[in-house]
Design a protein around this motif. Sequence first.
Motif, PDB file in Angstrom:
ATOM      1  N   ILE A 127       0.839  -1.203   0.000  1.00 22.19           N
ATOM      2  CA  ILE A 127       0.000   0.000   0.000  1.00 22.19           C
ATOM      3  C   ILE A 127       0.874   1.254   0.000  1.00 22.19           C
ATOM      4  O   ILE A 127       0.662   2.179  -0.798  1.00 22.19           O
ATOM      5  N   CYS A 128       1.855   1.277   0.878  1.00 22.89           N
ATOM      6  CA  CYS A 128       2.702   2.464   1.007  1.00 22.89           C
ATOM      7  C   CYS A 128       3.520   2.707  -0.253  1.00 22.89           C
ATOM      8  O   CYS A 128       3.670   3.857  -0.698  1.00 22.89           O
ATOM      9  N   ASP A 129       4.066   1.649  -0.838  1.00 27.94           N
ATOM     10  CA  ASP A 129       4.850   1.803  -2.061  1.00 27.94           C
ATOM     11  C   ASP A 129       3.995   2.368  -3.196  1.00 27.94           C
ATOM     12  O   ASP A 129       4.440   3.227  -3.962  1.00 27.94           O
ATOM     13  N   THR A 130       2.771   1.872  -3.295  1.00 28.54           N
ATOM     14  CA  THR A 130       1.888   2.339  -4.369  1.00 28.54           C
ATOM     15  C   THR A 130       1.482   3.790  -4.142  1.00 28.54           C
ATOM     16  O   THR A 130       1.482   4.600  -5.083  1.00 28.54           O
ATOM     17  N   MET A 131       1.136   4.133  -2.897  1.00 26.20           N
ATOM     18  CA  MET A 131       0.778   5.516  -2.604  1.00 26.20           C
ATOM     19  C   MET A 131       1.963   6.443  -2.842  1.00 26.20           C
ATOM     20  O   MET A 131       1.811   7.570  -3.326  1.00 26.20           O
ATOM     21  N   GLU A 146       0.500  -0.609 -13.774  1.00 28.28           N
ATOM     22  CA  GLU A 146       1.266  -1.763 -14.234  1.00 28.28           C
ATOM     23  C   GLU A 146       2.207  -2.271 -13.150  1.00 28.28           C
ATOM     24  O   GLU A 146       2.341  -3.484 -12.944  1.00 28.28           O
ATOM     25  N   LEU A 147       2.868  -1.350 -12.439  1.00 33.47           N
ATOM     26  CA  LEU A 147       3.749  -1.749 -11.344  1.00 33.47           C
ATOM     27  C   LEU A 147       2.977  -2.512 -10.271  1.00 33.47           C
ATOM     28  O   LEU A 147       3.435  -3.536  -9.752  1.00 33.47           O
ATOM     29  N   LEU A 148       1.789  -2.024  -9.932  1.00 31.63           N
ATOM     30  CA  LEU A 148       0.971  -2.660  -8.905  1.00 31.63           C
ATOM     31  C   LEU A 148       0.516  -4.047  -9.345  1.00 31.63           C
ATOM     32  O   LEU A 148       0.571  -5.010  -8.575  1.00 31.63           O
ATOM     33  N   ASP A 149       0.084  -4.155 -10.601  1.00 25.47           N
ATOM     34  CA  ASP A 149      -0.375  -5.446 -11.113  1.00 25.47           C
ATOM     35  C   ASP A 149       0.748  -6.481 -11.101  1.00 25.47           C
ATOM     36  O   ASP A 149       0.537  -7.644 -10.730  1.00 25.47           O
ATOM     37  N   LYS A 150       1.934  -6.069 -11.500  1.00 26.16           N
ATOM     38  CA  LYS A 150       3.057  -6.996 -11.519  1.00 26.16           C
ATOM     39  C   LYS A 150       3.420  -7.460 -10.111  1.00 26.16           C
ATOM     40  O   LYS A 150       3.714  -8.636  -9.882  1.00 26.16           O
TER      41      LYS A 150
END
Length: 288
Positions: A127-131, A146-150
Amino acid sequence: MNSIIGIVLTVFCVFGGYMMAGGKLEIILHSLPYEMMIIGGAAIGAFLCANDMHTVKSTLSDVISAFKGPKWKRQDYSDLLCLMHELVRLAEQSPVELEAHIEDPENSALFQKYPRILSSKDFVELICDTMRSMLMNFDNVYQVEELLDKQLETMKEERLHGSHALSNIADALPALGIVAAVLGVIKTMASIDKPPEVLGEMIGGALVGTFLGVFLAYSFVGPLANRIKQIRDQEAYFYSLMREVLVSSLHKNETTLCIEVGRRSAPHGFRPSFSEVEDALKALKQAA
């Protein structure tokens, strides 16, 4: 609970039916320790040979999960929606304040409201990395998506290693049962001069190996591997809910709409109702 009931029912029906048909347990009980040592020892040895220690440890944890059920419960889905609502709202209104929360979630008052979620280090980190990526103002929102999906795909694959390892053992057990049976036949042939009743008992003992290999593979290890896969797939919906909320936020949708998109992505049995989420969000506002 279903797993325990299934095991008890399987053992009762198989051995109960055998005894009702006139079979005697003495020959099975006599051969059981030796056959289990051959089959079980070979299976454990093959398992250790084929997998690294991380997979071995995760498989042991998976076996416990098969009896406990999925980690995330219905209340956790509601809590996650509330957490995502607060995070998305902060991202829109006060990115600086949000950054303080995602840089140190352990000491964040926001994350501490949801201790079960906070206890999952990998999930909180995701969560933190994506935010954090969202705050970096990527030129193309699809880069973050795309980063989140991978990352989600990689995490899911890693969490299925235990199920795959047990499936391989289940596939091998019938062959290992044949190995035990062949050893029993070798032992019997070495005593060919014995009376027929003795030879019959020895052959019966040898066949216990074949029975155990097939029985363990299709009544215990195989179903256990499948149950673990079901649990991991079910838990993946929890991660998917977070993904749906953040992706919707990336596309500049209203916070309430982002939460509703996430709510509808939850599996039916765990999905909180619209009114339940609304009441939970109202309680958050009142608490604030």
